[in-house]
Structures are given as structure tokens and as C-alpha cells.
Design a protein around this motif. Structure first.
Motif, PDB file in Angstrom:
ATOM      1  N   GLN A  59       2.210   5.721  -2.749  1.00 25.63           N
ATOM      2  CA  GLN A  59       2.494   4.669  -3.967  1.00 25.63           C
ATOM      3  C   GLN A  59       3.243   5.652  -4.701  1.00 25.63           C
ATOM      4  O   GLN A  59       2.906   6.650  -5.089  1.00 25.63           O
ATOM      5  N   VAL A  60       4.397   5.005  -5.164  1.00 23.35           N
ATOM      6  CA  VAL A  60       5.234   5.400  -6.373  1.00 23.35           C
ATOM      7  C   VAL A  60       5.117   4.532  -7.584  1.00 23.35           C
ATOM      8  O   VAL A  60       4.744   3.381  -7.416  1.00 23.35           O
ATOM      9  N   SER A  61       4.726   5.299  -8.594  1.00 18.72           N
ATOM     10  CA  SER A  61       4.532   4.570  -9.825  1.00 18.72           C
ATOM     11  C   SER A  61       5.581   3.343  -9.998  1.00 18.72           C
ATOM     12  O   SER A  61       6.543   3.585  -9.871  1.00 18.72           O
ATOM     13  N   GLY A  62       4.675   2.266 -10.345  1.00 22.28           N
ATOM     14  CA  GLY A  62       5.454   0.864 -10.571  1.00 22.28           C
ATOM     15  C   GLY A  62       5.781   0.259  -9.293  1.00 22.28           C
ATOM     16  O   GLY A  62       6.450  -1.078  -9.274  1.00 22.28           O
ATOM     17  N   THR A  63       5.575   0.683  -8.033  1.00 26.98           N
ATOM     18  CA  THR A  63       5.812   0.018  -6.793  1.00 26.98           C
ATOM     19  C   THR A  63       4.250  -0.349  -6.070  1.00 26.98           C
ATOM     20  O   THR A  63       3.305   0.139  -6.458  1.00 26.98           O
ATOM     21  N   GLU A  64       4.411  -1.067  -4.881  1.00 33.03           N
ATOM     22  CA  GLU A  64       3.333  -1.478  -4.276  1.00 33.03           C
ATOM     23  C   GLU A  64       2.910  -0.148  -3.444  1.00 33.03           C
ATOM     24  O   GLU A  64       3.894   0.381  -3.056  1.00 33.03           O
ATOM     25  N   ARG A  65       1.739  -0.007  -3.282  1.00 33.83           N
ATOM     26  CA  ARG A  65       1.107   0.832  -2.251  1.00 33.83           C
ATOM     27  C   ARG A  65       1.595   0.518  -0.851  1.00 33.83           C
ATOM     28  O   ARG A  65       1.501  -0.437  -0.285  1.00 33.83           O
ATOM     29  N   GLU A  66       2.054   1.552   0.046  1.00 37.02           N
ATOM     30  CA  GLU A  66       2.852   1.081   1.406  1.00 37.02           C
ATOM     31  C   GLU A  66       1.989   2.035   2.486  1.00 37.02           C
ATOM     32  O   GLU A  66       1.684   3.201   2.178  1.00 37.02           O
TER      33      GLU A  66
ATOM     34  N   GLU B  65      12.699  10.965  -0.910  1.00 35.56           N
ATOM     35  CA  GLU B  65      12.173   9.823  -1.050  1.00 35.56           C
ATOM     36  C   GLU B  65      10.721   9.576  -0.260  1.00 35.56           C
ATOM     37  O   GLU B  65       9.857   8.581  -0.407  1.00 35.56           O
TER      38      GLU B  65
ATOM     39  N   ALA C 118       5.459  10.800  -3.486  1.00 35.03           N
ATOM     40  CA  ALA C 118       4.628   9.881  -3.896  1.00 35.03           C
ATOM     41  C   ALA C 118       3.293  10.415  -3.828  1.00 35.03           C
ATOM     42  O   ALA C 118       2.944  11.541  -3.564  1.00 35.03           O
TER      43      ALA C 118
ATOM     44  N   TYR D 183      -1.785   6.141   3.064  1.00 37.75           N
ATOM     45  CA  TYR D 183      -0.844   5.228   2.288  1.00 37.75           C
ATOM     46  C   TYR D 183      -0.471   5.750   1.165  1.00 37.75           C
ATOM     47  O   TYR D 183      -0.734   6.849   0.635  1.00 37.75           O
TER      48      TYR D 183
END
Length: 121
Positions: A39-46, A88, A91, A37
Motif C-alpha cells: 500500500q502506498v499512502s492514499g491508495t488502496e492496498r493491492e 514504483e 510501498a 499486499y
């Protein structure tokens, strides 16, 4: 308990390649799912990609055709080969290990500490 040790990641220019690896150890059952998975800071883990102990894979649409997940069942390791990397894709990438004792039990998830992947000119 299951312990996860991640390796790989780093810095690469757009279009480049990187590999990630994760090794699981501890009290591991025969059937499990390992994956990555991000994760970018401030966003949900994907979800990026997962692979079951039987070899079934799942990929996020954004990485299909560019990333390949593989596993070594005996060694309880999972690898992610990332090609044609894009900015993009930058992460923190986390290894995840999921297992349950039997079909009636709930799943237990374990996470690695994460490793940074940076794609930039």
C-alpha cells in the motif's frame, strides 16, 4: 487468533533485491493462504503475491518475473524474494494470513503490521 511477525524490507537502489518474511503462529488450521499486499499512502492496498498451503501461487502482473513467493508449510512462514526492484515498488508491504475451519465456514483474514520497502537512487 493468529499472530503474524514480519521481517525484512528496507532501502535499496533500483535494480536491487530485497527479501521479506512472515511467520504465523496461533490457532492455525491445515488449509490456509498466505501472501503479501502493499500500500502506498492514499491508495488502496493491492495484492502482490499469495501462496496456498498446497503451494498454488498468484502474482500481480506488475511483479511477475521479478518477485517469487515461497512458503514453509511446517513452520507456517511465507517469504517474498523481490528482484529487479523499481521505484514504483516502493510501498508498505503487509503480510496476510487467510484461513477457514472448513469449506462451509467463512474465511478469516489476519494482517501483519507492515514493513516499509523503499526503492530509490
Amino acid at each position: 487468533q493468529v499472530q503474524l511477525v514480519e521481517s525484512g524490507g528496507g532501502f535499496v537502489q533500483p535494480g536491487g533485491s530485497l527479501g521479506l518474511s512472515c511467520a504465523a503462529s496461533g490457532n492455525i488450521f491445515n488449509v490456509f493462504i498466505m501472501g503479501w499486499y502493499r500500500q502506498v499512502s492514499g491508495t488502496e492496498r493491492e495484492l502482490v503475491a499469495t501462496i496456498s498451503s498446497g503451494g498454488t501461487t498468484e502474482y500481480a502482473d506488475s511483479v511477475k518475473g521479478r518477485f517469487t513467493i515461497s512458503r514453509n508449510y511446517a513452520k507456517k512462514t511465507v517469504s517474498l524474494q523481490m528482484n529487479s526492484l523499481k521505484p514504483e515498488d516502493t510501498a508498505v508491504y503487509f503480510c496476510k494470513f487467510r484461513q477457514r475451519r472448513n469449506v462451509l465456514a467463512k474465511y478469516t483474514d489476519y494482517w501483519g503490521r507492515g514493513t516499509q520497502v523503499t526503492v530509490a537512487p
